[in-house]
Design a protein around this motif. Structure first.
Motif, PDB file in Angstrom:
ATOM      1  N   SER A   1       6.793   3.654   2.809  1.00 26.20           N
ATOM      2  CA  SER A   1       7.274   2.808   3.895  1.00 26.20           C
ATOM      3  C   SER A   1       6.265   1.746   4.303  1.00 26.20           C
ATOM      4  CB  SER A   1       7.639   3.678   5.107  1.00 26.20           C
ATOM      5  OG  SER A   1       6.507   4.388   5.579  1.00 26.20           O
ATOM      6  N   ASP A   2       4.986   1.888   3.902  1.00 23.53           N
ATOM      7  CA  ASP A   2       3.998   0.893   4.304  1.00 23.53           C
ATOM      8  C   ASP A   2       4.114  -0.404   3.501  1.00 23.53           C
ATOM      9  OD1 ASP A   2       3.083   1.723   1.837  1.00 23.53           O
ATOM     10  OD2 ASP A   2       1.194   2.545   2.583  1.00 23.53           O
TER      11      ASP A   2
ATOM     12  N   THR B   1      -5.443  -3.281   0.589  1.00 27.95           N
ATOM     13  CA  THR B   1      -4.022  -3.232   0.964  1.00 27.95           C
ATOM     14  C   THR B   1      -3.130  -2.699  -0.154  1.00 27.95           C
ATOM     15  OG1 THR B   1      -3.789  -5.550   0.280  1.00 27.95           O
ATOM     16  CG2 THR B   1      -4.245  -5.130   2.603  1.00 27.95           C
TER      17      THR B   1
END
Length: 289
Positions: A4-5, A103
C-alpha cells in the motif's frame, strides 16, 4: 505482503545482457509483490563534461533513451501487465541507484555491466549498492529457476533476522518452500571476550547450534502458516554451504553482515562470498546503519 505504500521495485540498466536479465527478474518480482516497476539508467556523461551530441550519427542522450526503452519493452514481455516506467538520471550508476534506495521497495541489478572487467565475477556497482543500500538488493546471478526453495542464511544476528523476514515474505509470494540454513564451524561465544573451548563434544555442539536456529525461527510458522519451513543446521563454512544450496534454489537470501563479523564491515564476508559464487539470484538484506 503490504504494497500500500506504493514503493516501486527499481532496476538499474546500462544496455548490457546482465542488465536485461535483471529487468526480467525485476518485472516478475514486481508482479509477484503487486508493485510498480521503475527502470533507471545512470547517465554519467554530463558529469564528465562530454557534449551530449559527441558521437557521430546520434547523441549520447538518445542512446540512453534507447537503453531505457528497450528495458521497458523487455519488462512488458517478461511480465505482461506490469506497471513500468523508465527514467534517465544524471550520475554514476551506483550513486544513482543508491539515491533510489530510500524510497524503493527493492533494487534489482545485474551481476556485471558494460565496461566491467570480464574476469570479475560480480561488478563493482553490485557490490557498492549491496554494501550501502537502505532497502533489499536483488542481484541477478546464476540460473533463473521457477522451482526449488527460497534459501536463507540464519545465524541469530539482527541482519539475519531481517533476511529471514524478507525470505519468508518472498517464499509466501512465490508459493515456495523456505529452507533456513544455519552453518557453523566452532562453538558460539556467548559474550564479548569469551573464548571458545579447545575441546568440545560434537553432538552437544550440533544440538546447541540447532537451538540457535530454532530460536531464530520461533513464531515464523504463526506469521506465515502457508509457508513450509525446513530448518537445517550443518557444520561447514557459511559461504560454502549457502553456495552449495544455491544450486537447486530459486533465490538465496543473506543478511548484509552476520554474527561474529566485524561491525565496521559494510558488507560481510559471507554476503560477498555468495554474491561472487551463488548459482541463483541473491538478495542482500541490510539493517539500518
Amino acid at each position: 505482503m503490504d504494497s500500500s505504500d506504493g514503493a516501486a521495485v527499481v532496476v538499474g540498466v546500462d544496455g548490457s545482457e546482465p542488465a536485461l536479465r535483471a529487468v526480467r527478474l525485476a518485472a516478475i518480482e514486481a508482479t509477484r509483490r503487486r508493485r510498480p516497476l521503475r527502470v533507471v539508467h545512470g547517465f554519467i556523461w554530463p558529469l564528465l563534461h562530454v557534449p551530449p551530441s559527441a558521437p557521430a550519427g546520434g547523441g549520447l542522450r538518445e542512446q540512453a533513451e534507447q537503453i531505457v526503452a528497450t528495458a521497458v519493452a523487455e519488462a512488458g514481455t517478461a511480465a505482461p501487465g506490469v506497471r513500468v516506467t523508465g527514467e534517465i538520471i544524471d550520475g554514476e550508476a551506483a550513486a544513482v541507484l543508491l539515491g533510489e534506495t530510500a524510497t524503493a521497495a527493492m533494487i534489482v541489478l545485474g551481476d556485471r555491466g558494460l565496461g566491467g572487467f570480464s574476469a570479475l565475477v560480480v561488478g563493482s556497482v553490485a557490490i557498492q549498492v549491496a554494501s550501502y543500500a537502505d532497502c533489499p538488493v536483488l542481484v541477478a546471478r546464476g540460473a533463473p529457476r521457477g522451482d526449488g526453495p527460497v534459501v536463507v542464511g540464519v545465524d541469530g544476528s539482527e541482519s539475519s533476522t531481517l533476511a529471514l523476514g524478507f525470505a519468508a515474505d518472498t517464499a509466501a509470494a512465490r508459493g515456495a518452500e523456505l529452507l533456513a540454513l544455519h552453518a557453523y564451524r566452532h562453538p558460539t561465544s556467548t559474550g564479548p571476550g569469551d573464548m571458545q573451548p579447545l575441546v568440545y563434544d560434537e553432538g552437544l555442539l550440533h544440538g546447541e547450534e540447532e537451538r540457535v536456529l530454532a530460536e531464530s525461527l520461533a513464531g515464523l510458522a504463526d506469521r506465515y502458516p502457508e509457508v513450509r519451513v525446513t530448518p537445517r543446521a550443518v557444520r561447514a563454512r557459511p559461504g560454502k554451504a549457502l553456495t552449495e544450496a544455491s544450486r537447486t534454489a530459486q533465490l538465496l537470501v543473506v543478511g548484509g553482515q552476520g554474527r561474529g563479523e566485524f561491525t565496521g564491515l559494510l558488507l560481510g564476508s559471507v554476503s560477498q562470498s555468495v554474491l561472487h559464487h551463488a548459482d541463483c539470484p541473491v538478495a542482500v538484506v541490510r539493517g539500518p546503519r
